[in-house]
Design a protein around this motif. Sequence first.
Motif, mmCIF file in Angstrom:
data_model
loop_
_atom_site.group_PDB
_atom_site.id
_atom_site.type_symbol
_atom_site.label_atom_id
_atom_site.label_comp_id
_atom_site.label_asym_id
_atom_site.label_seq_id
_atom_site.Cartn_x
_atom_site.Cartn_y
_atom_site.Cartn_z
ATOM 1 N N TYR A 258 -6.832 11.894 3.255
ATOM 2 C CA TYR A 258 -7.544 11.352 2.095
ATOM 3 C C TYR A 258 -7.488 9.827 2.122
ATOM 4 C CZ TYR A 258 -2.916 10.866 -0.161
ATOM 5 O OH TYR A 258 -1.625 10.538 -0.466
ATOM 6 N N ARG A 259 -8.459 9.240 1.433
ATOM 7 C CA ARG A 259 -8.557 7.777 1.437
ATOM 8 C C ARG A 259 -9.392 7.342 0.239
ATOM 9 N NH1 ARG A 259 -10.381 4.304 6.771
ATOM 10 N NH2 ARG A 259 -10.478 2.229 5.806
ATOM 11 N N SER A 260 -8.909 6.347 -0.468
ATOM 12 C CA SER A 260 -9.668 5.779 -1.589
ATOM 13 C C SER A 260 -10.615 4.702 -1.082
ATOM 14 C CB SER A 260 -8.715 5.191 -2.630
ATOM 15 O OG SER A 260 -7.979 4.116 -2.079
ATOM 16 N N PHE A 261 -11.552 4.295 -1.917
ATOM 17 C CA PHE A 261 -12.555 3.306 -1.516
ATOM 18 C C PHE A 261 -11.912 1.979 -1.096
ATOM 19 C CE2 PHE A 261 -15.836 5.341 -4.587
ATOM 20 C CZ PHE A 261 -16.120 6.315 -3.649
ATOM 21 N N ASP A 262 -10.833 1.603 -1.764
ATOM 22 C CA ASP A 262 -10.239 0.298 -1.505
ATOM 23 C C ASP A 262 -9.065 0.338 -0.534
ATOM 24 O OD1 ASP A 262 -8.611 1.666 -3.200
ATOM 25 O OD2 ASP A 262 -8.383 0.061 -4.685
ATOM 26 N N ALA A 263 -8.731 1.511 -0.015
ATOM 27 C CA ALA A 263 -7.628 1.616 0.943
ATOM 28 C C ALA A 263 -8.073 1.165 2.321
ATOM 29 C CB ALA A 263 -7.103 3.038 1.005
ATOM 30 N N THR A 264 -7.143 0.652 3.082
ATOM 31 C CA THR A 264 -7.471 0.214 4.439
ATOM 32 C C THR A 264 -7.144 1.267 5.487
ATOM 33 O OG1 THR A 264 -5.297 -0.828 4.635
ATOM 34 C CG2 THR A 264 -7.125 -2.209 3.857
ATOM 35 N N GLU A 265 -6.352 2.277 5.100
ATOM 36 C CA GLU A 265 -5.987 3.329 6.038
ATOM 37 C C GLU A 265 -6.085 4.703 5.374
ATOM 38 O OE1 GLU A 265 -2.137 2.598 7.599
ATOM 39 O OE2 GLU A 265 -2.731 0.840 8.775
ATOM 40 N N THR A 266 -6.290 5.724 6.193
ATOM 41 C CA THR A 266 -6.319 7.108 5.729
ATOM 42 C C THR A 266 -4.895 7.652 5.676
ATOM 43 O OG1 THR A 266 -8.507 7.488 6.678
ATOM 44 C CG2 THR A 266 -7.137 9.435 6.268
ATOM 45 N N THR A 267 -4.577 8.347 4.599
ATOM 46 C CA THR A 267 -3.273 9.004 4.475
ATOM 47 C C THR A 267 -3.379 10.425 5.008
ATOM 48 O OG1 THR A 267 -2.681 7.692 2.536
ATOM 49 C CG2 THR A 267 -1.464 9.748 2.890
#
Length: 327
Positions: A258-267
């Motif tokens: 998952y990843r939010s719009f403002d995240a730089t990496e996928t968790t």
Amino acid sequence: MMLRLGVLGCGNMAFGLLDHLVKMNRVEVTGIFDPNPAQLAKAVEKYGGDPITTQAEIAERTDFDIYLVASPPLYHEENILAVAPHGKPIYSEKPLCTTVESCNRTIEVCRQYGAKLFVGQVLRLFPLFWESKQILDTGVIGEPKLCSITRAGRGEFFSHGWRTNHSETGGLLLEVNSHELDYLYFLFGEAQSVFAQAHQLNGWGDVLDALLVQITFRNGAIAVLHSSNSSPVGEYRVHIQATNGNMVHGGFGGEIQYRSFDATETTTVRAADLNYGDPYARELTSFLDWVEHDSTPLFTGETGRVNVAIAEAAYRSIASGRVEAVG
């Protein structure tokens, strides 16, 4: 004290559940009913208890503390109603029944006699399904708005016997996808309407085996279920889109990303790293704790009714070619 268990129906699912119950050391199998002599003998040899050849006999007996109903879906209603007057707790394998009318009747009779009714909607307890909801509840990717689920394969055990008969199974949407429909309820709450289309590709009995089902929920969320038992190249995939990002996972195994719009990496969360315990043991523990301690159950008859109502609306939509309300 060990709870005395009466079993109604001893197919493959019953054997799996009984294996777990025996390990938990909280019940003793007191009697088993099945109209198939060979299957009944096999179950009694493995788990003990009295062999019971008629529904009337198990209904008349008063030496059971709890019941397990694991017959084919069409017979859930009559088996539950046979023992409900004793007022003892009942675990029913999914789906609760094959029609909403039968669900309503079953729930009402159990309520009338004070019989606790639990339905085995185990899928949401598998690690990635459960973890996906915990992540969504943090709000890290916002509010979930869209979900697509693909469950595709080609199980040869659907090519013969009662599983080729829509009336006995409730169709693929209940025999298999009552689990996915329950997961969507877990994510989004009550469904409002359904539009569905389908084909029959295998030609096994009268069961539609390739379906697309679009569900609109009361909160405005939308989901699409691709259900197939006519896919030799199998696939399981869940994709959730939310107001601030997205999530994908592999269902029964693999990982969540998952990843939010403002995240730089996928968790990434691996199923192997999650420690929720065996999902079947979790649901059976919930049932037995409800029986013995009156704790809040994971699932009830009302929970089991939800996916039947969605499936029934989907089959009405396939027949009518229109969007159908979920009753």
